[in-house]
Scaffold this active site. Sequence first.
Site, PDB file in Angstrom:
ATOM      1  N   HIS A  18       0.821  -1.218   0.000  1.00 15.01           N
ATOM      2  CA  HIS A  18       0.000   0.000   0.000  1.00 15.01           C
ATOM      3  C   HIS A  18       0.857   1.272   0.000  1.00 15.01           C
ATOM      4  CE1 HIS A  18      -3.505  -2.677   1.541  1.00 15.01           C
ATOM      5  NE2 HIS A  18      -3.440  -2.661   0.229  1.00 15.01           N
ATOM      6  N   HIS A  41      -7.945  -7.336  -8.497  1.00 12.23           N
ATOM      7  CA  HIS A  41      -8.381  -8.215  -7.408  1.00 12.23           C
ATOM      8  C   HIS A  41      -8.502  -7.325  -6.176  1.00 12.23           C
ATOM      9  CE1 HIS A  41      -6.580 -10.956 -10.305  1.00 12.23           C
ATOM     10  NE2 HIS A  41      -7.184 -11.971  -9.707  1.00 12.23           N
ATOM     11  N   SER A  94      -6.637  -1.649  -0.967  1.00 11.20           N
ATOM     12  CA  SER A  94      -6.102  -0.902  -2.114  1.00 11.20           C
ATOM     13  C   SER A  94      -7.148  -0.037  -2.837  1.00 11.20           C
ATOM     14  CB  SER A  94      -5.416  -1.858  -3.098  1.00 11.20           C
ATOM     15  OG  SER A  94      -6.270  -2.910  -3.459  1.00 11.20           O
ATOM     16  N   GLU A 112     -13.766  -7.232  -8.303  1.00 11.35           N
ATOM     17  CA  GLU A 112     -13.734  -8.250  -7.242  1.00 11.35           C
ATOM     18  C   GLU A 112     -14.706  -9.361  -7.622  1.00 11.35           C
ATOM     19  OE1 GLU A 112     -12.069  -9.084  -4.330  1.00 11.35           O
ATOM     20  OE2 GLU A 112     -13.494 -10.733  -4.300  1.00 11.35           O
ATOM     21  N   ASP A 137     -14.269 -11.435 -13.225  1.00 11.51           N
ATOM     22  CA  ASP A 137     -12.929 -12.011 -13.118  1.00 11.51           C
ATOM     23  C   ASP A 137     -11.905 -10.904 -13.405  1.00 11.51           C
ATOM     24  OD1 ASP A 137     -10.876 -14.218 -13.123  1.00 11.51           O
ATOM     25  OD2 ASP A 137     -10.622 -13.384 -15.135  1.00 11.51           O
ATOM     26  N   GLY A 138     -10.989 -10.726 -12.488  1.00 11.00           N
ATOM     27  CA  GLY A 138     -10.067  -9.599 -12.562  1.00 11.00           C
ATOM     28  C   GLY A 138      -9.152  -9.592 -13.775  1.00 11.00           C
ATOM     29  N   ASP A 158      -3.330  -8.188  -7.698  1.00 16.94           N
ATOM     30  CA  ASP A 158      -3.053  -8.688  -6.348  1.00 16.94           C
ATOM     31  C   ASP A 158      -3.942  -9.900  -6.059  1.00 16.94           C
ATOM     32  OD1 ASP A 158      -2.298  -8.858  -3.681  1.00 16.94           O
ATOM     33  OD2 ASP A 158      -3.551  -7.181  -3.034  1.00 16.94           O
TER      34      ASP A 158
END
Length: 269
Positions: A18, A41, A94, A112, A137-138, A158
């Site tokens: 972060h 994600h 994030s 997400e 789906d990311g 991520d």
Amino acid sequence: MNYRHGYHAGNFADVVKHIALVAILQHLKKKDAAFAVLDSHAGRGRYDLGGEEAGKTGEAKSGIARLSGLSGPMPEALATYLSLARQTHAYPGSPLIAAQLLRNQDRLTAIEKHPEEFAILKDVLAPFRGAAAENADGYARSLKLLPPPARRGLVLMDPPFESPGEFAALARGVREAYAKFATGILLAWYPVKSEAEAKAFTGEVLSGGIAKALVIDTRITAPEGRLGRAGLLVVNPPYGLAAAIQDAARVVANRLEAAITVQWVAGSE
Ligand SMILES: C[S@@+](CC[C@H](N)C(=O)[O-])C[C@H]1O[C@@H](n2cnc3c(N)ncnc32)[C@H](O)[C@@H]1O
């Protein structure tokens, strides 16, 4: 999809990830031109460190909790990260960190897949005009969104690393994102359980023809069975980013009793 980031929120890996995120966004804000952030994600965006999940692992105690007493002059990325974490009255993930740093002209898309995490994320981002949450789906969705109309910005990848194929999926995700958005900054997080696996991952990403990249490696002494080392691969790190992260890392490493290195793996400044 059993992974819940609530068990790990605010741990040593989150702190470093972060701070890197904040440093990148601070760089993008140096120009007035709009930028886009894509968080593939995203998680739920806000984590109650006094809640059941965080309580079970206690990971934040060796992460963000160790920074609680910090005050006075400090590197810019660290100061901004801490002020966001303190304003949130919970630990900001994030997407919430990014949303809070957007200007009017900037946009965030946070993706997400888990329906319950997504529902919370949607609420967390609702107050931010430039931020949108998507349930998808990311990897697949972020590729569709690249390159962003602003043509400058960051893609954060991520993933949860709960399946054995995640390193390969992440390497492919970063390479495909680079192919569509070669001027973008890409930030990918991965656990380091073995040096060989981490090197194979960065090697696989870089073999896609990426000319500039650095790796931020963080190690702590973790209890048996817990993750003690994590990496961040930054593709196209902007000028000055390595130094900005190194400055913050020095202070954080002291507090977390961690070893943090920032190293170029392709090109240099
Ligand atoms: C490590 S957490 C994200 C933490 C977040 N980036 C942060 O720093 O606050 C990974 C998240 O990815 C979600 N996820 C798992 N598979 C996914 C997929 N295929 N696409 C998008 N999200 C996914 C999980 O539900 C989890 O919330």
